[in-house]
Design a protein around this motif. Structure first.
Motif, mmCIF file in Angstrom:
data_model
loop_
_atom_site.group_PDB
_atom_site.id
_atom_site.type_symbol
_atom_site.label_atom_id
_atom_site.label_comp_id
_atom_site.label_asym_id
_atom_site.label_seq_id
_atom_site.Cartn_x
_atom_site.Cartn_y
_atom_site.Cartn_z
ATOM 1 N N SER A 238 0.827 -1.205 0.000
ATOM 2 C CA SER A 238 0.000 0.000 0.000
ATOM 3 C C SER A 238 0.863 1.257 0.000
ATOM 4 O O SER A 238 0.551 2.246 -0.666
ATOM 5 C CB SER A 238 -0.922 -0.005 1.215
ATOM 6 O OG SER A 238 -1.684 1.172 1.264
ATOM 7 N N GLU A 239 1.968 1.210 0.763
ATOM 8 C CA GLU A 239 2.879 2.368 0.813
ATOM 9 C C GLU A 239 3.505 2.613 -0.549
ATOM 10 O O GLU A 239 3.648 3.761 -0.988
ATOM 11 C CB GLU A 239 3.964 2.140 1.866
ATOM 12 C CG GLU A 239 4.895 3.332 2.021
ATOM 13 C CD GLU A 239 6.028 3.071 3.002
ATOM 14 O OE1 GLU A 239 7.004 3.837 2.977
ATOM 15 O OE2 GLU A 239 5.943 2.101 3.777
ATOM 16 N N ARG B 113 3.256 5.927 -3.013
ATOM 17 C CA ARG B 113 4.427 6.646 -3.540
ATOM 18 C C ARG B 113 4.368 6.754 -5.065
ATOM 19 O O ARG B 113 4.734 7.785 -5.640
ATOM 20 C CB ARG B 113 5.712 5.949 -3.096
ATOM 21 C CG ARG B 113 5.942 6.022 -1.588
ATOM 22 C CD ARG B 113 7.155 5.229 -1.163
ATOM 23 N NE ARG B 113 8.392 5.843 -1.637
ATOM 24 C CZ ARG B 113 9.589 5.259 -1.532
ATOM 25 N NH1 ARG B 113 9.692 4.047 -0.991
ATOM 26 N NH2 ARG B 113 10.671 5.868 -1.968
ATOM 27 N N ILE B 114 3.883 5.707 -5.706
ATOM 28 C CA ILE B 114 3.735 5.754 -7.170
ATOM 29 C C ILE B 114 2.648 6.750 -7.538
ATOM 30 O O ILE B 114 2.818 7.587 -8.429
ATOM 31 C CB ILE B 114 3.403 4.355 -7.731
ATOM 32 C CG1 ILE B 114 4.572 3.394 -7.520
ATOM 33 C CG2 ILE B 114 3.040 4.438 -9.216
ATOM 34 C CD1 ILE B 114 4.242 1.944 -7.831
ATOM 35 N N GLU C 100 -1.624 1.124 -8.756
ATOM 36 C CA GLU C 100 -1.745 -0.234 -8.210
ATOM 37 C C GLU C 100 -1.241 -1.269 -9.208
ATOM 38 O O GLU C 100 -0.549 -2.225 -8.833
ATOM 39 C CB GLU C 100 -3.205 -0.516 -7.844
ATOM 40 C CG GLU C 100 -3.702 0.302 -6.653
ATOM 41 C CD GLU C 100 -5.209 0.199 -6.446
ATOM 42 O OE1 GLU C 100 -5.890 -0.352 -7.338
ATOM 43 O OE2 GLU C 100 -5.691 0.680 -5.402
ATOM 44 N N ALA C 101 -1.570 -1.061 -10.496
ATOM 45 C CA ALA C 101 -1.130 -2.002 -11.529
ATOM 46 C C ALA C 101 0.397 -1.987 -11.665
ATOM 47 O O ALA C 101 1.024 -3.035 -11.822
ATOM 48 C CB ALA C 101 -1.786 -1.644 -12.863
ATOM 49 N N ILE C 102 0.994 -0.803 -11.584
ATOM 50 C CA ILE C 102 2.458 -0.704 -11.648
ATOM 51 C C ILE C 102 3.079 -1.420 -10.454
ATOM 52 O O ILE C 102 4.019 -2.207 -10.599
ATOM 53 C CB ILE C 102 2.914 0.778 -11.679
ATOM 54 C CG1 ILE C 102 2.493 1.454 -12.986
ATOM 55 C CG2 ILE C 102 4.427 0.878 -11.500
ATOM 56 C CD1 ILE C 102 2.768 2.945 -13.033
ATOM 57 N N ALA D 210 10.630 9.115 -15.866
ATOM 58 C CA ALA D 210 11.948 9.130 -15.211
ATOM 59 C C ALA D 210 11.807 9.047 -13.691
ATOM 60 O O ALA D 210 12.568 8.339 -13.017
ATOM 61 C CB ALA D 210 12.708 10.393 -15.605
ATOM 62 N N LYS D 211 10.811 9.745 -13.137
ATOM 63 C CA LYS D 211 10.583 9.700 -11.685
ATOM 64 C C LYS D 211 10.157 8.309 -11.238
ATOM 65 O O LYS D 211 10.617 7.801 -10.210
ATOM 66 C CB LYS D 211 9.516 10.716 -11.285
ATOM 67 C CG LYS D 211 9.969 12.163 -11.389
ATOM 68 C CD LYS D 211 8.810 13.098 -11.073
ATOM 69 C CE LYS D 211 9.193 14.551 -11.264
ATOM 70 N NZ LYS D 211 8.046 15.466 -11.050
ATOM 71 N N LEU D 212 9.264 7.688 -12.015
ATOM 72 C CA LEU D 212 8.812 6.336 -11.678
ATOM 73 C C LEU D 212 9.962 5.345 -11.786
ATOM 74 O O LEU D 212 10.103 4.446 -10.946
ATOM 75 C CB LEU D 212 7.666 5.915 -12.609
ATOM 76 C CG LEU D 212 6.332 6.648 -12.407
ATOM 77 C CD1 LEU D 212 5.370 6.321 -13.552
ATOM 78 C CD2 LEU D 212 5.705 6.273 -11.072
#
Length: 202
Positions: free
Chosen positions: A2-3, A7-8, A30-32, A51-53
């Motif tokens: 969940s955390e 963050r994503i 959630e899918a990522i 880039a951030k992800l």
């Protein structure tokens, strides 16, 4: 987990545009997190978002998947009010309740709440919605957080309305059943036999 989803989700633009193929930014996050979707499905987030992800998840940077759209400047919707027929179709599809109005009355977009999702454009039957550049000041974390809250409130309201309708429907069925009186056991047995003939597996 969940955390990680949180963050994503915090890195996504919160346009709730569904270009990623998911119903909003949170389901995409959630899918990522579960490995069901790659990090390059978000056109509004663009290269910077990817880039951030990638940095967060320690994954390689990928080019934006063109099947989900292209990166372009963010926009705001504006209704040409003199052409609006008050059909409410744009209100129904706006994911953040940024459009106000009523049936047969002129609608307007609350510009500060608009995420630029563009979902209202194809919904308008008279083509009275135009897109204008979004002020850079509106592309920040505060507006993204606000959009997330608006989306969550709308989803909760729609879920409550669905539950209310389902409860009303169930109550009507019970009422109709009560008015019909007790079930005739012979007719019920005949109905079961007929159903078995039509579907031997049942």
């Amino acid at each position: 987990m969940s955390e990680l989803v949180d963050r994503i989700d915090a890195l996504l633009p919160q346009t709730q545009c569904e270009q990623c193929g998911y119903h909003g930014c949170r389901p995409y996050a959630e899918a990522i997190a579960h490995g069901d979707a790659p990090i390059n499905y978000c056109p509004p987030g663009g290269e910077a978002g990817i880039a951030k992800l990638a940095a967060l998840l320690d994954k390689p940077v990928l080019p934006l998947d063109p099947e989900h759209g292209i990166e372009k400047p963010r926009t705001l919707a504006r209704i040409v009010e003199t052409d609006c027929i008050g059909c409410t179709k744009c209100i129904q599809v706006c994911p953040v309740d940024a459009i106000v109005g009523a049936a047969k009355w002129m609608h307007t977009v609350v510009a500060d709440d608009c995420t630029g999702c563009e979902l209202c454009v194809p919904a308008c039957p008279v083509d009275c919605i135009v897109l204008e550049p979004m002020p850079l000041a509106q592309i920040d974390q505060a507006h993204a957080d606000q959009a997330r809250q608006h989306f969550q409130r709308r989803e909760a309201r729609l879920a409550q309305q669905r539950e209310h309708r389902e409860a009303e429907l169930a109550a009507r069925k019970v009422e109709v059943g009560a008015q019909a009186g007790p079930v005739n056991p012979v007719l019920a047995a005949l109905a079961r036999a007929k159903a078995k003939q039509q579907d031997p597996k049942s």
